[in-house]
Write a protein that holds these residues in place. Structure first.
Motif, mmCIF file in Angstrom:
data_model
loop_
_atom_site.group_PDB
_atom_site.id
_atom_site.type_symbol
_atom_site.label_atom_id
_atom_site.label_comp_id
_atom_site.label_asym_id
_atom_site.label_seq_id
_atom_site.Cartn_x
_atom_site.Cartn_y
_atom_site.Cartn_z
ATOM 1 N N SER A 1 0.859 -1.085 -0.008
ATOM 2 C CA SER A 1 -0.033 0.016 -0.157
ATOM 3 C C SER A 1 0.669 1.211 0.027
ATOM 4 O O SER A 1 2.083 1.258 0.827
ATOM 5 C CB SER A 1 -0.994 0.083 1.267
ATOM 6 O OG SER A 1 -1.609 -1.092 1.324
ATOM 7 N N PHE A 26 -2.867 7.257 1.495
ATOM 8 C CA PHE A 26 -3.592 6.191 1.960
ATOM 9 C C PHE A 26 -5.137 6.428 2.068
ATOM 10 O O PHE A 26 -5.599 7.467 2.555
ATOM 11 C CB PHE A 26 -3.274 5.572 3.366
ATOM 12 C CG PHE A 26 -1.856 5.221 3.316
ATOM 13 C CD1 PHE A 26 -1.547 3.771 2.956
ATOM 14 C CD2 PHE A 26 -0.637 5.883 3.953
ATOM 15 C CE1 PHE A 26 -0.155 3.211 2.928
ATOM 16 C CE2 PHE A 26 0.492 5.419 3.821
ATOM 17 C CZ PHE A 26 1.003 4.105 3.329
ATOM 18 N N CYS A 40 -8.186 3.743 5.206
ATOM 19 C CA CYS A 40 -7.485 2.821 5.978
ATOM 20 C C CYS A 40 -6.567 3.529 7.060
ATOM 21 O O CYS A 40 -6.541 4.927 6.896
ATOM 22 C CB CYS A 40 -6.562 1.946 5.235
ATOM 23 S SG CYS A 40 -5.429 2.584 4.247
ATOM 24 N N CYS A 51 -7.057 -0.894 2.556
ATOM 25 C CA CYS A 51 -6.000 0.112 1.975
ATOM 26 C C CYS A 51 -6.250 -0.209 0.443
ATOM 27 O O CYS A 51 -5.976 -1.526 0.144
ATOM 28 C CB CYS A 51 -4.595 0.022 2.305
ATOM 29 S SG CYS A 51 -4.153 0.833 4.184
#
Length: 249
Positions: A203, A207, A210, A219
């Protein structure tokens, strides 16, 4: 019933069975179950080849030891529900699990007990290590999160219980052992088809929906290539086995 209609019914039934038999989980799916075939080079459902970094310049290596080879049994934007951009799946216990955006996740079919290594160096921000194998619950995944120097987070999921070698706060280098593969968490739709594997994804900032670097559920995943994969496909293709070649540290 004419032959054309019969053919359509048979094809639809076969597809339905393959979807049931293909494992997937809060982290991924695949394993010893039936392989589903994606359109090559992840050109479906929001995956685009131009998003991927040239493997030669990638900071990532395959998350297992040099010389070992494993099958990618769920690839990027493969047909398994958990690797689609948006998915809702129901586990064997009847619980609905939101998968988040796992389009760029990889599942590597691994027997229980294989050494998993860091695909990229960084700081360990999460360790979950108490769940049994074959729990088949989406909230029962043993996992490790590693945050890299650019803020991205690599997530490694489905470890065997009490098998993780690292602790929160540890600094690890690319290629360092971090734990042993397993089947904790939601790994299969059908208990008759055991499905140990490593679910790996990255990820990146910004973001969305999340709270990394600790809890990364939900994410959006990011496209990843590996600089030591043989063959050097971009991206790795579902149904293909990849050997980890030597790499620089």
């Amino acid at each position: 019933m004419n032959s054309q209609k019969t053919k359509i019914i048979i094809m639809s039934y076969a597809f339905f069975l393959s979807m049931i038999m293909t494992g997937c989980g809060g982290g991924g799916g695949g394993g010893d179950s039936v392989l589903l075939t994606p359109i090559p080079n992840a050109t479906v459902s929001g995956c685009f080849v131009e998003d991927y970094q040239d493997p030669a310049a990638s900071p990532y290596v395959l998350p297992y030891q040099v010389g070992m080879s494993f099958l990618v049994n769920n690839g990027n934007c493969g047909l398994s529900p958990t690797h689609q951009p948006v998915c809702t799946v129901v586990n064997a216990n009847g619980r609905v699990e939101r998968c988040g955006d796992a389009r760029y996740a990889y599942d590597f079919a691994m027997p229980i007990g294989i050494v998993v290594t860091a695909a990229r160096g960084g700081k360990v921000t999460l360790v979950v290590d108490g769940f049994s194998n074959a729990t088949n619950g989406g909230d029962q995944d043993n996992q490790v999160n590693i945050q890299h120097d650019d803020g991205s987070v690599g997530s490694y999921i489905h470890f065997s219980p009490n098998s993780i070698f690292v602790s929160v706060g540890d600094l690890v280098s690319k290629g360092d052992p971090i734990g042993l593969s397993g089947s904790s968490g939601f790994t299969t739709f059908d208990p008759a088809f055991p499905n140990p594997h490593l679910h790996f994804y990255v990820s990146e900032p910004p973001f969305i929906n999340c709270n990394p670097p600790v809890i990364i559920s939900g994410c959006r995943s990011a496209p990843v290539t590996f600089n030591n994969a043989n063959p050097p496909d971009v991206p790795l293709i579902q149904g293909t086995t990849y050997e980890a070649l030597p790499h620089s540290h």
